[in-house]
Design a protein around this motif. Structure first.
Motif, PDB file in Angstrom:
ATOM      1  N   ALA A  34       0.836  -1.195   0.000  1.00  0.00           N
ATOM      2  CA  ALA A  34       0.000   0.000   0.000  1.00  0.00           C
ATOM      3  C   ALA A  34       0.872   1.246   0.000  1.00  0.00           C
ATOM      4  O   ALA A  34       1.979   1.248   0.536  1.00  0.00           O
ATOM      5  N   GLY A  35       0.345   2.285  -0.609  1.00  0.00           N
ATOM      6  CA  GLY A  35       1.094   3.532  -0.670  1.00  0.00           C
ATOM      7  C   GLY A  35       0.202   4.741  -0.506  1.00  0.00           C
ATOM      8  O   GLY A  35      -1.016   4.622  -0.307  1.00  0.00           O
ATOM      9  N   ARG A  36       0.803   5.877  -0.623  1.00  0.00           N
ATOM     10  CA  ARG A  36       0.089   7.142  -0.463  1.00  0.00           C
ATOM     11  C   ARG A  36      -1.098   7.198  -1.423  1.00  0.00           C
ATOM     12  O   ARG A  36      -0.979   6.886  -2.592  1.00  0.00           O
ATOM     13  N   GLY A  37      -2.249   7.603  -0.877  1.00  0.00           N
ATOM     14  CA  GLY A  37      -3.447   7.755  -1.694  1.00  0.00           C
ATOM     15  C   GLY A  37      -4.270   6.486  -1.858  1.00  0.00           C
ATOM     16  O   GLY A  37      -5.383   6.546  -2.365  1.00  0.00           O
ATOM     17  N   ASP A  38      -3.748   5.337  -1.435  1.00  0.00           N
ATOM     18  CA  ASP A  38      -4.494   4.078  -1.536  1.00  0.00           C
ATOM     19  C   ASP A  38      -5.591   4.028  -0.480  1.00  0.00           C
ATOM     20  O   ASP A  38      -5.448   4.616   0.600  1.00  0.00           O
ATOM     21  N   ASP A  39      -6.666   3.344  -0.801  1.00  0.00           N
ATOM     22  CA  ASP A  39      -7.689   3.088   0.201  1.00  0.00           C
ATOM     23  C   ASP A  39      -7.098   2.219   1.299  1.00  0.00           C
ATOM     24  O   ASP A  39      -6.276   1.336   1.027  1.00  0.00           O
ATOM     25  N   VAL A  40      -7.506   2.472   2.531  1.00  0.00           N
ATOM     26  CA  VAL A  40      -7.043   1.668   3.653  1.00  0.00           C
ATOM     27  C   VAL A  40      -8.094   0.581   3.883  1.00  0.00           C
ATOM     28  O   VAL A  40      -9.243   0.879   4.205  1.00  0.00           O
ATOM     29  N   PRO A  41      -7.715  -0.695   3.686  1.00  0.00           N
ATOM     30  CA  PRO A  41      -8.689  -1.763   3.874  1.00  0.00           C
ATOM     31  C   PRO A  41      -8.954  -2.025   5.346  1.00  0.00           C
ATOM     32  O   PRO A  41      -8.095  -1.800   6.203  1.00  0.00           O
TER      33      PRO A  41
END
Length: 114
Positions: A2-9
Motif C-alpha cells: 500500500a502507498g500514499r493515496g491508496d484506500d485503507v482496507p
C-alpha cells in the motif's frame, strides 16, 4: 504494498452483496431517504454482524433462516429508521453479508411472525 493515496482496507473485512435486484433497489431507496442512518447500519453490521441491541437482532421463526445461493443462512435485521429495515444473511465461510431486504417502510412479513 500500500502507498500514499491508496484506500485503507479494513483489518477484518466482511464483503457485502445484494441477494437480489429488489434488495438493491430497496438499498438505493433507503440511501436516498436516510443516508446517515444507512451509514451507521453499515458500520454496525460490518463491525459485528451478530451484535444484539435495540436496533440489531436476529429475525425469528421462518424469517430467521434464508437461502442464498441454495445455502441456508442466518437472517438478521438492523432497524435503520423507525420504519426502515435492513435484513442481511450471514455467510461465515465466505465472510459475506447478503442484503436480502432493504427499505424505508416496515416489512409486513415481520407482522405475520410476531
Amino acid at each position: 504494498m500500500a502507498g500514499r493515496g491508496d484506500d485503507v482496507p479494513r483489518p477484518n473485512p466482511w464483503r457485502v452483496r445484494f441477494a437480489d435486484r429488489r434488495a438493491a433497489q430497496g438499498w438505493n431507496h433507503l440511501l436516498a431517504h436516510a443516508r446517515e442512518n444507512l451509514d451507521r447500519a453499515w458500520e454496525a453490521v460490518t463491525s459485528d454482524p451478530r451484535r444484539v441491541d435495540s436496533r440489531q437482532h436476529p429475525l425469528k421463526g421462518a424469517l430467521g433462516v434464508v437461502k442464498v445461493g441454495g445455502d441456508p443462512l442466518e437472517q438478521w435485521q438492523y432497524e435503520a429508521t423507525s420504519g426502515g429495515r435492513l435484513w442481511y444473511a450471514i455467510d461465515d465461510e465466505a465472510r459475506t453479508l447478503w442484503i436480502t431486504h432493504a427499505g424505508t417502510g416496515h416489512p409486513r412479513q415481520t407482522d405475520q411472525h410476531r
